[in-house]
Design an enzyme around this catalytic site. Structure first.
Site, short mmCIF file in Angstrom:
data_model
loop_
_atom_site.label_atom_id
_atom_site.label_comp_id
_atom_site.label_asym_id
_atom_site.label_seq_id
_atom_site.Cartn_x
_atom_site.Cartn_y
_atom_site.Cartn_z
N GLU A 89 0.81 -1.21 0.00
CA GLU A 89 0.00 0.00 0.00
C GLU A 89 0.85 1.26 0.00
O GLU A 89 0.46 2.29 -0.55
CB GLU A 89 -0.93 0.01 1.21
CG GLU A 89 -1.78 1.26 1.31
CD GLU A 89 -2.97 1.13 2.24
OE1 GLU A 89 -3.45 2.16 2.73
OE2 GLU A 89 -3.44 -0.01 2.47
N LYS A 90 2.02 1.17 0.61
CA LYS A 90 2.89 2.35 0.73
C LYS A 90 4.34 1.90 0.75
O LYS A 90 4.63 0.72 1.02
CB LYS A 90 2.53 3.15 1.99
CG LYS A 90 2.56 2.35 3.27
CD LYS A 90 2.21 3.19 4.48
CE LYS A 90 0.73 3.44 4.59
NZ LYS A 90 -0.02 2.23 5.02
N ASP A 147 -3.02 -2.58 3.09
CA ASP A 147 -3.32 -2.67 4.52
C ASP A 147 -4.54 -3.56 4.73
O ASP A 147 -5.42 -3.66 3.85
CB ASP A 147 -3.57 -1.28 5.09
CG ASP A 147 -2.27 -0.50 5.30
OD1 ASP A 147 -1.20 -1.11 5.22
OD2 ASP A 147 -2.35 0.72 5.54
N ASP A 204 -7.60 -3.73 5.50
CA ASP A 204 -8.92 -3.13 5.69
C ASP A 204 -9.54 -2.86 4.31
O ASP A 204 -8.97 -3.22 3.27
CB ASP A 204 -8.83 -1.84 6.51
CG ASP A 204 -7.88 -0.82 5.90
OD1 ASP A 204 -7.58 -0.90 4.69
OD2 ASP A 204 -7.45 0.10 6.63
N TYR A 249 -0.77 -2.98 13.28
CA TYR A 249 -1.54 -2.11 12.38
C TYR A 249 -2.54 -1.26 13.16
O TYR A 249 -3.41 -1.79 13.86
CB TYR A 249 -2.26 -2.97 11.34
CG TYR A 249 -3.11 -2.18 10.38
CD1 TYR A 249 -2.54 -1.31 9.46
CD2 TYR A 249 -4.50 -2.31 10.39
CE1 TYR A 249 -3.31 -0.60 8.58
CE2 TYR A 249 -5.28 -1.59 9.50
CZ TYR A 249 -4.68 -0.74 8.60
OH TYR A 249 -5.45 -0.01 7.73
N ARG A 296 -4.97 1.13 12.21
CA ARG A 296 -6.29 1.56 11.75
C ARG A 296 -7.32 0.44 11.88
O ARG A 296 -8.22 0.30 11.06
CB ARG A 296 -6.22 2.04 10.30
CG ARG A 296 -5.36 3.29 10.13
CD ARG A 296 -5.16 3.64 8.66
NE ARG A 296 -4.30 4.79 8.49
CZ ARG A 296 -4.70 5.99 8.11
NH1 ARG A 296 -5.96 6.21 7.84
NH2 ARG A 296 -3.84 6.98 7.98
#
Length: 642
Positions: A7-8, A103, A105, A328, A330
């Site tokens: 994701e990043k 991530d 989610d 993680y 979030r």
């Protein structure tokens, strides 16, 4: 060649660290020793196309264009990250296998899925994509996740839910912002009246609370306390509990508003005999609270340290990505996988080394205890926020990082402590037909509450509640049927107080427990305790967005609506300013992710209700905003619509 799409960049580097060496840094990617490649997104590389992409005439805001509802939805490559998208697209086409490492989610799922789809990958190749769920950036945890790949198709409902949310936000935000802004301009408002599916009802919560406080009229209410003497000469105090016959003299919270009624009770019972009608005594246990999800952590950090939701999220991201000290952040889950229990020795040892304040608590923890937090059935894509097995000197952390880490670590440690135990005792006494209740709570064993320091007013929930309801009162040993004498009866006059202004903590709590603020009983019944306004990942940003748009302002710790924010909410139709509609949407989006609802079953009714709402708002005149606001920047293109 396997292509891992993170994701990043920070996640991409963590993945590459555990893959075969030597490594070769490429442009926007890392080539590893066995020929595989790790690359990454930079958040969303794609975004919903703006209205003028569908039709150039939509570049000008006009009421007659509304509603704007795409027949075929389009995505655009973000200009700022176009280079990284081009790199990924080329690698995707070269790869034999793709692994989605977004991530764990909804957003993490869709932002990688949409890049794969937008890059023109064949259906066959898409069906072979794997999914890697990483919630801990330490090497051992990353390696374990890479060895436990799942089929990406298992997560289609998660991506579908995210897609429905993004499109609903676009439809509602684009159409209603344009319409309200144009209506405001007709009334002399200079600026943009931003409307969003979540931001507007959230603003409504604050406005309605402010108005309730402004209109509040304090009223006196009355309580009666008696002193009772037993046959053995012992004394105890009890409080009058009004019967149903007194309902007409009481408010909705059960407070007696009639002084005459209270004085009459005093006159009747003073120096009169009474009888004990019930004696209850029970030993009770209170299990440790579950580990944190993001919202519960933000709420406690706001209460104890005065941190805003955004500050907590930013600190958590640093503890996760930079220091690798927590999992993680979030997460919306407060449970842990059963398999993680075997890691307790390593995690608690890391806590002792990193946080000196908790080192003694670690030595007293019983790692054989398995609290209700360990429950595989309660976990989907991610688990609760807990410390990792990474160790570092606490002195290297900023004060904010140290505070948040300690909160997370303590909440994890209490899972290895016994329950809090107390004795709950109650004596019910009847005097001249009136019921008087005396209560006593005695602490038997502090259990997990021993880990919570005594807190000043405003501390986190667990510490503040440690001694709540416990006092030095000692009730005498009595039995049902014993006769007592009312030696004294006193009148206590008190004043009703207004509700309190929202703070960071209470506003977040309102967003996570939105059912309390829903007006429609049918919708309230549908909502579960876990449903909320917005998501764990978006709540902090939405609150900050309302400050940025100058709809909200801070007065000390209080959050209040500005004049413009209040005028906006009071001018809008009631269903836009209350959370009922949005809360119901959130419940439906969750149902999509759980395979309990189809995309079309959400989008079709939502589109129909939007058209009806537009017709209603066409007649709204924002007269109270005349002469207010500032002229908007020339480009309205990138305005958020959540």
């Amino acid at each position: 060649m396997i292509l891992y799409i993170a994701e990043k960049p920070s996640l991409g580097r963590a993945i590459a660290e555990v893959l075969p060496k030597p490594h070769k840094k490429g442009d926007g990617c890392i080539y590893v020793g066995n020929g595989d490649v790790v690359s990454w997104c930079i958040g969303h590389l794609l975004e919903q196309a703006q209205p003028e992409v569908y039709n150039p005439v939509f570049k000008k805001w006009a009421v007659e264009h509304l509603p704007i509802i795409p027949d075929v939805w389009k995505l655009e490559v973000k200009a700022k990250t176009r280079k990284q998208f081009t790199i990924l697209k080329k690698l995707i086409k070269q790869a034999d296998m793709l692994v989605n490492v977004g991530d764990p989610d909804r957003e993490g799922q869709i932002l990688v899925d949409e890049v794969i789809s937008f890059s023109g990958v064949s259906k066959t190749k898409r069906e072979l994509v794997k999914r890697c769920l990483i919630s801990d950036l330490n090497a051992s945890a990353v390696k374990k996740s890479l060895n436990s790949l799942r089929n990406n198709t298992d997560f289609i409902p998660l991506a579908t839910s995210a897609l429905a949310r993004a499109r609903a936000d676009w439809l509602y935000g684009i159409n209603m912002t344009r319409l309200c802004t144009l209506q405001g301009q007709k009334s002399g408002f200079k600026g943009v009246l931003s409307i969003g599916r979540v931001q507007t009802p959230l603003l409504g919560l604050v406005v309605h609370r402010d108005m309730e406080i402004d209109g509040f009229v304090s009223k006196p209410f009355y309580e009666v306390f008696v002193t009772l003497k037993t046959s053995k000469g012992a004394f105890y105090k009890a409080k009058w509990s009004p019967s149903e016959a007194c309902d007409s003299y009481m408010d909705e919270e059960g407070r007696v508003l009639s002084r005459k009624l209270a004085e009459n009770v005093i006159a009747r019972v003073t120096n009169q005999n009474g009888v004990i009608t019930k004696v209850q005594q029970s030993k009770k246990k209170q299990a440790a609270p579950l580990p944190y999800n993001l919202s519960s952590l933000q709420i406690d950090a706001a209460k104890r340290y005065g941190l805003s939701a955004k500050q907590v999220l930013d600190i958590c991201q640093g503890l996760y990505e930079k220091h690798k000290l927590i999992t993680y952040p979030r997460s919306d889950c407060r449970y842990l996988p059963l398999g993680h229990h075997s890691e307790a020795n390593r995690v608690t040892a890391s806590i002792a080394s990193t946080c000196s304040n908790l080192s003694s608590a670690v030595t007293q923890a019983d790692l054989n205890i398995k609290s209700k937090a360990w429950n595989d059935a309660k976990i989907s894509a991610h688990h609760a926020i807990i410390p990792t097995s990474k160790t570092m000197l606490g002195s290297r952390l900023s004060p904010g990082e140290a505070h948040v880490y300690e909160l997370v670590a303590r909440q994890y440690l209490i899972q290895f402590y016994p329950p809090f135990e107390y004795l709950d005792k109650q004596i019910d006494t009847e005097v001249e037909g009136g019921l008087f209740i005396a209560k006593q709570k005695d602490v038997l064993a502090q259990g997990w509450k021993a880990l919570f320091p005594q807190s000043k007013k405003g501390g986190d929930d667990a510490s503040r509640a440690s001694n709540e309801g416990f006092s030095d009162v000692t009730l005498p040993e009595v039995q049902q049927g014993d006769v007592v004498l009312c030696t004294e009866a006193l009148l206590a006059e008190k004043q009703t107080s207004p509700p309190k202004y929202f703070t960071d903590a209470t506003l977040l709590a309102a967003m996570t427990g939105i059912a309390r603020y829903v007006q429609d009983p049918a919708i309230k019944k549908v909502l579960r305790d876990t449903d909320g306004l917005g998501t764990e990942a978006t709540r902090a940003g939405i609150i900050e967005l309302l400050f940025t748009r100058q709809f909200l302002a801070r007065t000390g710790k209080d959050i209040r609506a500005t004049e413009v924010g209040r005028e906006l909410i009071t001018s809008l139709p009631e269903n836009m300013a209350h959370p009922d509609m949005t809360a119901h949407w959130e419940a439906q989006l969750e149902a999509i992710s759980q395979r309990e609802m189809k995309y079309s079953s959400f989008m079709e009714p939502m589109t129909q209700s939007l058209q009806q709402l537009i017709e209603e708002v066409r007649s709204v005149r924002f007269q109270g905003l005349q002469g207010k606001g500032k002229a908007p920047a020339r480009s309205r293109r990138k305005r958020k619509t959540v």
